[in-house]
Scaffold this motif. Structure first.
Motif, PDB file in Angstrom:
ATOM      1  N   LEU A 292      99.812  33.646  59.517  1.00 16.67           N
ATOM      2  CA  LEU A 292      98.522  33.385  58.878  1.00 16.67           C
ATOM      3  C   LEU A 292      97.792  32.258  59.596  1.00 16.67           C
ATOM      4  O   LEU A 292      96.584  32.346  59.835  1.00 16.67           O
ATOM      5  N   GLY A 293      98.526  31.202  59.955  1.00 11.05           N
ATOM      6  CA  GLY A 293      97.913  30.098  60.682  1.00 11.05           C
ATOM      7  C   GLY A 293      97.326  30.550  62.010  1.00 11.05           C
ATOM      8  O   GLY A 293      96.193  30.188  62.349  1.00 11.05           O
ATOM      9  N   ARG A 294      98.082  31.352  62.747  1.00 10.06           N
ATOM     10  CA  ARG A 294      97.574  31.854  64.039  1.00 10.06           C
ATOM     11  C   ARG A 294      96.324  32.704  63.842  1.00 10.06           C
ATOM     12  O   ARG A 294      95.363  32.595  64.609  1.00 10.06           O
ATOM     13  N   SER A 295      96.313  33.527  62.808  1.00 11.91           N
ATOM     14  CA  SER A 295      95.150  34.376  62.550  1.00 11.91           C
ATOM     15  C   SER A 295      93.934  33.547  62.131  1.00 11.91           C
ATOM     16  O   SER A 295      92.816  33.809  62.578  1.00 11.91           O
ATOM     17  N   ILE A 296      94.167  32.569  61.276  1.00  7.82           N
ATOM     18  CA  ILE A 296      93.063  31.689  60.859  1.00  7.82           C
ATOM     19  C   ILE A 296      92.518  30.958  62.072  1.00  7.82           C
ATOM     20  O   ILE A 296      91.299  30.830  62.248  1.00  7.82           O
ATOM     21  N   ASP A 297      93.398  30.489  62.946  1.00  7.90           N
ATOM     22  CA  ASP A 297      92.958  29.787  64.147  1.00  7.90           C
ATOM     23  C   ASP A 297      92.150  30.723  65.047  1.00  7.90           C
ATOM     24  O   ASP A 297      91.103  30.337  65.564  1.00  7.90           O
ATOM     25  N   ALA A 298      92.626  31.952  65.227  1.00  5.23           N
ATOM     26  CA  ALA A 298      91.901  32.920  66.058  1.00  5.23           C
ATOM     27  C   ALA A 298      90.526  33.211  65.468  1.00  5.23           C
ATOM     28  O   ALA A 298      89.541  33.337  66.201  1.00  5.23           O
ATOM     29  N   ASP A 299      90.439  33.300  64.142  1.00  9.51           N
ATOM     30  CA  ASP A 299      89.158  33.563  63.478  1.00  9.51           C
ATOM     31  C   ASP A 299      88.152  32.432  63.699  1.00  9.51           C
ATOM     32  O   ASP A 299      86.950  32.638  63.582  1.00  9.51           O
ATOM     33  N   SER A 300      88.655  31.230  63.994  1.00 10.44           N
ATOM     34  CA  SER A 300      87.779  30.066  64.154  1.00 10.44           C
ATOM     35  C   SER A 300      87.635  29.669  65.626  1.00 10.44           C
ATOM     36  O   SER A 300      87.283  28.528  65.925  1.00 10.44           O
ATOM     37  N   SER A 301      87.933  30.577  66.526  1.00  8.55           N
ATOM     38  CA  SER A 301      87.888  30.300  67.967  1.00  8.55           C
ATOM     39  C   SER A 301      88.830  29.168  68.357  1.00  8.55           C
ATOM     40  O   SER A 301      88.555  28.392  69.269  1.00  8.55           O
ATOM     41  N   GLY A 302      89.924  29.040  67.621  1.00 13.92           N
ATOM     42  CA  GLY A 302      90.954  28.073  67.970  1.00 13.92           C
ATOM     43  C   GLY A 302      90.730  26.659  67.489  1.00 13.92           C
ATOM     44  O   GLY A 302      91.414  25.749  67.938  1.00 13.92           O
ATOM     45  N   THR A 303      89.823  26.452  66.559  1.00 13.79           N
ATOM     46  CA  THR A 303      89.539  25.091  66.105  1.00 13.79           C
ATOM     47  C   THR A 303      90.114  24.753  64.736  1.00 13.79           C
ATOM     48  O   THR A 303      90.301  23.581  64.423  1.00 13.79           O
ATOM     49  N   ALA A 304      90.384  25.732  63.917  1.00 11.82           N
ATOM     50  CA  ALA A 304      90.770  25.477  62.517  1.00 11.82           C
ATOM     51  C   ALA A 304      92.036  24.629  62.403  1.00 11.82           C
ATOM     52  O   ALA A 304      92.049  23.633  61.673  1.00 11.82           O
TER      53      ALA A 304
END
Length: 159
Positions: free
Chosen positions: A135-147
Motif C-alpha cells: 500500500l505504501g509503494r502504491s500511495i508513493d507511486a500515486d504521488s510521483s514518489g513524494t508521499a
C-alpha cells in the motif's frame, strides 16, 4: 459491503507507521490524518490487541509495528478493526413463507449463499495478498514518489 471509517484510518496510519523508525504517538497520527484522536486511539488499541502494533508508554512512546510492514496484510488490519465475520449471513429464508422448503431438502446452501460466500472468499484473498508495504509503494507511486518522503519528514519534525 460497507466497512467502517476506522478501516480507512487504520490502513493510512499503518502506512504512516511504516515510515517511522521510532514509535509514533496516537495524537501525532491523528494530527497527520486530521481525524479525532480519541477515535483513532480506539482503533490503534484494536490493532494492538490483534498483534499488529505495540504500544510503548512514556514521553518518547507511541505505536510501532510488531513485525515488518511486508508481513502485515490489509486483511489483518480490516479484521482487527471490523472483525473477521463474513458480511453476508444466510438466514435460510427459503424455509419461510407459503412455499417454504422443508429443512431436510436444504442439504446444500442455496445459490445466493454460495455466490455470497464465493465473493467473500475472493475479497479476503485479494486483501490477504496486499501488504502494508505494498500500500505504501502504491500511495508513493500515486504521488510521483513524494508521499512517503513527506510522511517521513513530517513524522520526524516537531510534534
Amino acid at each position: 459491503m460497507k466497512l467502517s471509517n476506522g478501516v480507512e484510518w487504520a490502513l493510512h496510519c499503518c502506512v504512516s507507521l511504516s515510515q517511522s523508525s521510532v514509535p509514533v504517538p496516537a495524537a501525532r497520527l491523528a494530527q497527520l490524518h486530521g481525524i479525532p484522536p480519541a477515535y483513532l486511539a480506539k482503533h490503534l488499541q484494536s490493532l494492538s490487541r490483534a498483534g499488529i502494533v505495540r504500544s510503548t508508554p512514556g514521553p518518547v512512546g507511541g505505536y510501532a509495528f510488531t513485525r515488518p510492514p511486508e508481513q502485515i496484510s490489509a486483511l489483518e488490519v480490516v479484521q482487527a478493526i471490523d472483525g473477521a465475520e463474513a458480511a453476508f449471513r444466510c438466514t435460510e429464508i427459503r424455509r419461510n413463507g407459503p412455499l417454504a422448503v422443508q429443512p431436510e431438502a436444504c442439504v446444500k446452501k442455496c445459490a445466493i449463499a454460495r455466490a455470497m460466500a464465493a465473493a467473500d472468499t475472493a475479497w479476503r484473498a485479494a486483501l490477504s495478498s496486499i501488504t502494508v508495504a505494498d500500500l505504501g509503494r502504491s500511495i508513493d507511486a500515486d504521488s510521483s514518489g513524494t508521499a512517503l518522503h513527506d510522511v517521513r519528514h513530517w513524522l520526524s519534525g516537531p510534534g
